[in-house]
Design a protein around this motif. Structure first.
Motif, mmCIF file in Angstrom:
data_model
loop_
_atom_site.group_PDB
_atom_site.id
_atom_site.type_symbol
_atom_site.label_atom_id
_atom_site.label_comp_id
_atom_site.label_asym_id
_atom_site.label_seq_id
_atom_site.Cartn_x
_atom_site.Cartn_y
_atom_site.Cartn_z
ATOM 1 N N VAL A 4 -19.957 10.487 31.246
ATOM 2 C CA VAL A 4 -19.886 9.529 30.153
ATOM 3 C C VAL A 4 -20.621 8.275 30.597
ATOM 4 O O VAL A 4 -20.324 7.713 31.639
ATOM 5 N N THR A 5 -21.576 7.870 29.800
ATOM 6 C CA THR A 5 -22.323 6.659 30.103
ATOM 7 C C THR A 5 -21.788 5.533 29.238
ATOM 8 O O THR A 5 -21.773 5.633 28.014
ATOM 9 N N ILE A 6 -21.336 4.503 29.884
ATOM 10 C CA ILE A 6 -20.824 3.347 29.161
ATOM 11 C C ILE A 6 -21.894 2.264 29.213
ATOM 12 O O ILE A 6 -22.326 1.869 30.287
ATOM 13 N N THR A 7 -22.311 1.837 28.039
ATOM 14 C CA THR A 7 -23.319 0.778 27.985
ATOM 15 C C THR A 7 -22.644 -0.506 27.539
ATOM 16 O O THR A 7 -21.726 -0.487 26.720
ATOM 17 N N ARG A 8 -23.098 -1.578 28.074
ATOM 18 C CA ARG A 8 -22.579 -2.892 27.680
ATOM 19 C C ARG A 8 -23.439 -3.441 26.556
ATOM 20 O O ARG A 8 -24.654 -3.351 26.595
ATOM 21 N N GLU A 9 -22.766 -4.005 25.574
ATOM 22 C CA GLU A 9 -23.521 -4.636 24.495
ATOM 23 C C GLU A 9 -24.091 -5.959 24.986
ATOM 24 O O GLU A 9 -23.547 -6.597 25.879
ATOM 25 N N VAL A 10 -25.164 -6.344 24.384
ATOM 26 C CA VAL A 10 -25.734 -7.648 24.681
ATOM 27 C C VAL A 10 -24.743 -8.685 24.154
ATOM 28 O O VAL A 10 -24.157 -8.490 23.104
ATOM 29 N N PRO A 11 -24.519 -9.776 24.861
ATOM 30 C CA PRO A 11 -23.537 -10.761 24.399
ATOM 31 C C PRO A 11 -23.751 -11.224 22.952
ATOM 32 O O PRO A 11 -22.793 -11.378 22.230
ATOM 33 N N LEU A 12 -24.995 -11.411 22.542
ATOM 34 C CA LEU A 12 -25.242 -11.843 21.167
ATOM 35 C C LEU A 12 -24.834 -10.755 20.171
ATOM 36 O O LEU A 12 -24.232 -11.049 19.137
ATOM 37 N N ALA A 13 -25.139 -9.515 20.484
ATOM 38 C CA ALA A 13 -24.760 -8.415 19.592
ATOM 39 C C ALA A 13 -23.242 -8.299 19.501
ATOM 40 O O ALA A 13 -22.697 -8.044 18.416
ATOM 41 N N ALA A 14 -22.550 -8.482 20.611
ATOM 42 C CA ALA A 14 -21.088 -8.423 20.596
ATOM 43 C C ALA A 14 -20.517 -9.574 19.776
ATOM 44 O O ALA A 14 -19.553 -9.391 19.018
ATOM 45 N N LEU A 15 -21.104 -10.747 19.909
ATOM 46 C CA LEU A 15 -20.653 -11.898 19.135
ATOM 47 C C LEU A 15 -20.816 -11.646 17.641
ATOM 48 O O LEU A 15 -19.903 -11.892 16.855
ATOM 49 N N ILE A 16 -21.962 -11.143 17.259
ATOM 50 C CA ILE A 16 -22.214 -10.849 15.843
ATOM 51 C C ILE A 16 -21.275 -9.752 15.359
ATOM 52 O O ILE A 16 -20.722 -9.831 14.263
ATOM 53 N N ASN A 17 -21.061 -8.728 16.173
ATOM 54 C CA ASN A 17 -20.181 -7.624 15.797
ATOM 55 C C ASN A 17 -18.754 -8.106 15.582
ATOM 56 O O ASN A 17 -18.109 -7.745 14.601
ATOM 57 N N GLN A 18 -18.252 -8.924 16.478
ATOM 58 C CA GLN A 18 -16.852 -9.323 16.407
ATOM 59 C C GLN A 18 -16.591 -10.432 15.397
ATOM 60 O O GLN A 18 -15.459 -10.626 14.981
ATOM 61 N N HIS A 19 -17.604 -11.158 15.008
ATOM 62 C CA HIS A 19 -17.413 -12.264 14.070
ATOM 63 C C HIS A 19 -18.251 -12.099 12.803
ATOM 64 O O HIS A 19 -18.603 -13.081 12.150
ATOM 65 N N SER A 20 -18.549 -10.868 12.427
ATOM 66 C CA SER A 20 -19.413 -10.627 11.275
ATOM 67 C C SER A 20 -18.788 -11.114 9.970
ATOM 68 O O SER A 20 -19.500 -11.598 9.087
ATOM 69 N N PHE A 21 -17.459 -10.999 9.823
ATOM 70 C CA PHE A 21 -16.821 -11.473 8.600
ATOM 71 C C PHE A 21 -17.006 -12.977 8.463
ATOM 72 O O PHE A 21 -17.316 -13.478 7.377
ATOM 73 N N LEU A 22 -16.843 -13.692 9.554
ATOM 74 C CA LEU A 22 -17.009 -15.141 9.516
ATOM 75 C C LEU A 22 -18.435 -15.519 9.138
ATOM 76 O O LEU A 22 -18.653 -16.397 8.292
ATOM 77 N N PHE A 23 -19.415 -14.847 9.734
ATOM 78 C CA PHE A 23 -20.817 -15.140 9.413
ATOM 79 C C PHE A 23 -21.127 -14.825 7.947
ATOM 80 O O PHE A 23 -21.821 -15.589 7.274
ATOM 81 N N ALA A 24 -20.614 -13.706 7.450
ATOM 82 C CA ALA A 24 -20.844 -13.340 6.050
ATOM 83 C C ALA A 24 -20.155 -14.324 5.108
ATOM 84 O O ALA A 24 -20.709 -14.687 4.056
ATOM 85 N N ALA A 25 -18.959 -14.776 5.468
ATOM 86 C CA ALA A 25 -18.237 -15.733 4.629
ATOM 87 C C ALA A 25 -18.973 -17.060 4.562
ATOM 88 O O ALA A 25 -19.098 -17.663 3.485
ATOM 89 N N VAL A 26 -19.457 -17.531 5.698
ATOM 90 C CA VAL A 26 -20.208 -18.794 5.711
ATOM 91 C C VAL A 26 -21.488 -18.657 4.891
ATOM 92 O O VAL A 26 -21.839 -19.555 4.113
ATOM 93 N N ALA A 27 -22.179 -17.524 5.041
ATOM 94 C CA ALA A 27 -23.400 -17.296 4.267
ATOM 95 C C ALA A 27 -23.091 -17.275 2.769
ATOM 96 O O ALA A 27 -23.828 -17.856 1.963
ATOM 97 N N ALA A 28 -21.989 -16.613 2.389
ATOM 98 C CA ALA A 28 -21.605 -16.570 0.977
ATOM 99 C C ALA A 28 -21.287 -17.963 0.452
ATOM 100 O O ALA A 28 -21.688 -18.328 -0.667
ATOM 101 N N LEU A 29 -20.582 -18.766 1.253
ATOM 102 C CA LEU A 29 -20.266 -20.132 0.829
ATOM 103 C C LEU A 29 -21.523 -20.982 0.672
ATOM 104 O O LEU A 29 -21.629 -21.779 -0.267
ATOM 105 N N VAL A 30 -22.488 -20.809 1.558
ATOM 106 C CA VAL A 30 -23.737 -21.564 1.470
ATOM 107 C C VAL A 30 -24.508 -21.167 0.209
ATOM 108 O O VAL A 30 -24.994 -22.032 -0.538
ATOM 109 N N VAL A 31 -24.610 -19.879 -0.055
ATOM 110 C CA VAL A 31 -25.348 -19.409 -1.232
ATOM 111 C C VAL A 31 -24.659 -19.865 -2.509
ATOM 112 O O VAL A 31 -25.307 -20.389 -3.435
#
Length: 94
Positions: A4-31
């Motif tokens: 089994v090969t375990i790969t580490r996500e890039v920190p930016l990708a992990a940040l976007i993955n874990q906080h995607s709802f927040l980013f989408a909500a802010v984008a929706a509020l801006v639009v």
């Protein structure tokens, strides 16, 4: 046991993955803000923006991932199998 090969996500990708709802909500509020306030600041626009903000906050509160139901690895391992075939399903909280 299979390799089994375990790969580490890039920190930016992990940040976007874990906080995607927040980013989408802010984008929706801006639009929505840009659309509502393009013709001035009217009270109805502020109410609509407040209702959207409250709805997004409520959705986040209801849908956010919670803690695991099993905290200890040994507890989970003792529940798995016991000599019987078991189907395991892994789910990410994000």
């Amino acid at each position: 046991m299979p390799d089994v090969t375990i790969t580490r996500e890039v920190p930016l990708a992990a940040l976007i993955n874990q906080h995607s709802f927040l980013f989408a909500a802010v984008a929706a509020l801006v639009v929505v803000s840009a659309v509502l306030f393009r013709d001035g600041f009217r009270p109805q626009d502020w109410y609509a923006l407040g209702a959207l903000s409250a709805g997004l906050a409520l959705a986040y509160g209801l849908l956010r991932p919670g803690p695991s139901t099993h905290a200890q690895v040994q507890e989970v391992e003792s529940l798995i199998g016991a000599g019987r075939p078991v189907l395991l399903e892994f789910q990410s909280p994000y």
